[in-house]
Design a protein around this motif. Structure first.
Motif, PDB file in Angstrom:
ATOM      1  N   LEU A  10       0.835  -1.193   0.000  1.00 29.28           N
ATOM      2  CA  LEU A  10       0.000   0.000   0.000  1.00 29.28           C
ATOM      3  C   LEU A  10       0.875   1.249   0.000  1.00 29.28           C
ATOM      4  O   LEU A  10       1.849   1.322   0.753  1.00 29.28           O
ATOM      5  N   SER A  11       0.494   2.211  -0.799  1.00 28.67           N
ATOM      6  CA  SER A  11       1.169   3.505  -0.748  1.00 28.67           C
ATOM      7  C   SER A  11       0.664   4.235   0.489  1.00 28.67           C
ATOM      8  O   SER A  11      -0.298   3.805   1.140  1.00 28.67           O
ATOM      9  N   ASP A  14      -2.897   5.100  -0.139  1.00 27.94           N
ATOM     10  CA  ASP A  14      -3.754   3.908  -0.050  1.00 27.94           C
ATOM     11  C   ASP A  14      -4.005   3.537   1.409  1.00 27.94           C
ATOM     12  O   ASP A  14      -5.117   3.177   1.780  1.00 27.94           O
TER      13      ASP A  14
END
Length: 175
Positions: A10-11, A14
């Motif tokens: 996940l960024s 995100d």
């Protein structure tokens, strides 16, 4: 995008999107002798702290570096049930129809994940019904204990509030 091992990184953005998501469980009250279905959602860390803290200075929880904690169980048992009901019980703008469709689509999954924006806190509806938050909270203290226990147990599990040791103790008590 999934990596070779199937993990999805996940960024930062995100990850922040997770803040807007809630896990929801449908509870059939017939399991405790009542008619109807209710929906409860997982709690945030701040909500968990709120339901776990007693009122007044004697009810505060103390957390220690070894990850243990202590709290005044008398304060917890007195106020925690209604607080769990207030924070965890949800519906949707269509009196549960959206939730029912989501559960139908999820199949055998024990919970669904929904956008917090699609959920309606039942406490907000209850405050309007009773005229203010104090009256609503007082009314929730009259909830049958079997329903309150079902909600508390489910929300604790859903929210990750039960440690592995708690599960073992529960099994021993039930056997």
């Amino acid at each position: 995008m999934a990596s070779e091992n199937g993990h999805v990184s996940l960024s930062a953005v995100d990850f922040l999107g997770l803040i807007k998501q809630r896990k929801v469980v449908r509870l059939d009250l017939s399991t405790v002798g009542y008619t109807g279905v209710i929906y409860v959602r997982d709690l945030t860390a701040a909500e968990q702290a709120h339901v776990s803290s007693g009122s007044g200075k004697g009810g505060k929880a103390r957390f220690y570096s070894d990850k243990s904690y202590e709290m005044d169980l008398a304060a917890l048992s007195e106020a925690a049930g209604p607080r769990f009901l207030e924070k965890a019980m949800v519906t949707d703008a269509d009196d549960g129809a959206l939730l029912e469709r989501a559960f139908a689509a999820a199949g055998d999954s024990p919970y669904i994940t929904m956008s917090e924006a699609e959920l309606v806190q039942m406490a907000d509806v209850w405050v309007r019904e009773f005229g203010n938050r104090d009256r609503m909270q007082k009314a929730l203290t009259a909830t049958p204990n079997a329903i309150t226990n079902l909600v508390v147990k489910t929300v604790r599990e859903l929210s990750g509030m039960i440690e592995e040791g708690d599960r073992v103790e529960e099994k021993k008590e039930n056997s």
